[in-house]
Enzyme design. Sequence first.
Site, PDB file in Angstrom:
ATOM      1  CE  LYS A 180       1.014   1.187   3.691  1.00 13.90           C
ATOM      2  NZ  LYS A 180       1.327   2.018   4.831  1.00 13.90           N
ATOM      3  CG  ASN A 245       5.299   5.624   1.960  1.00 11.08           C
ATOM      4  OD1 ASN A 245       6.010   5.211   1.285  1.00 11.08           O
ATOM      5  ND2 ASN A 245       5.004   5.042   3.302  1.00 11.08           N
TER       6      ASN A 245
END
Length: 315
Positions: A180, A245
């Site tokens: 993810k 991220n």
Amino acid sequence: MIGVMGGGAFGSSLAITLARAGQEVVLWARDPAAMAARRESPRLPGIAFPDALRVTAAPGDLAGAEAILLAVPMQALAGLLEAHPGLWPGRTLVACCKGIDLARLTGPSHLISELAPGAVPAVLTGPSFAADIASGLPTALTLACAGEDAAGLQALLSTPTLRLYLTDDLAGAELGGALKNVVAIAAGAVIGAGLGDSARAAIMTRGFAEMARAAAHLGARPETLTGLSGFGDLVLTCTSEQSRNYRAGLALGRGAAPDPSMTVEGAATARAMARLAERAGLDLPVTRAVARLVDGDLSVAEALAALMARPLREE
């Protein structure tokens, strides 16, 4: 007693919530003096350490722990395991990092099995931000463990504000948490480049399809990816600027370099997964594009053009 190795934001937040719930917790950090003196983490300012939380620089202080939570960056996990071989036998080691080791192309549970024989590997993962956990906000995570006393570990690590769901699918839990982050970089790049929320939704959806495809190929159960460690974590990290991220992707989409002081696990994971996919003949276009994007081999515009030009197909 519970041990936590890693004095960053996530390790500190777990130590805080467990100690607040009445557990005796020892937090190992490389430079604990300031944390011990101020009774708080510089990564979590204003959140005081409970009295039951002790900070140490000596790994031996964790020798009596029922379980040790390994909250170091994924690319540092192998080095940590190799540095303290006498500490692991007979212990339950709970990996709290998300990613794939670049040297071995394996996840954290495989590293524990390989480098800490005699230990019971477990994985703690799911949609969470350190500040939320440390502040006592309600959080639900996945605890993956195949040990005989997995339910006991679940009870040990649960608190009134931290609810753990148990699975024995270690591969699925750790792959959901790792992959993810790759999709979060892509989602951030889409928004950073001004391509809109519809494009982000498309990236999240096709990215999730890649996650499920890769996890199935690597021996995970598909239903694990639809839970907290996969879909739940994907939603959180693709939609919030608290996600490192996602912030890295935003910077790349705006034509800037991500903050070099920030750990971006998805960058290494994209590189590792692209290598695994090439070896296995897996079709992972989003992952491949992110790997080239973080390496500077591809611009966001070029990545978008390549993805949009792929042959039309059924969903």
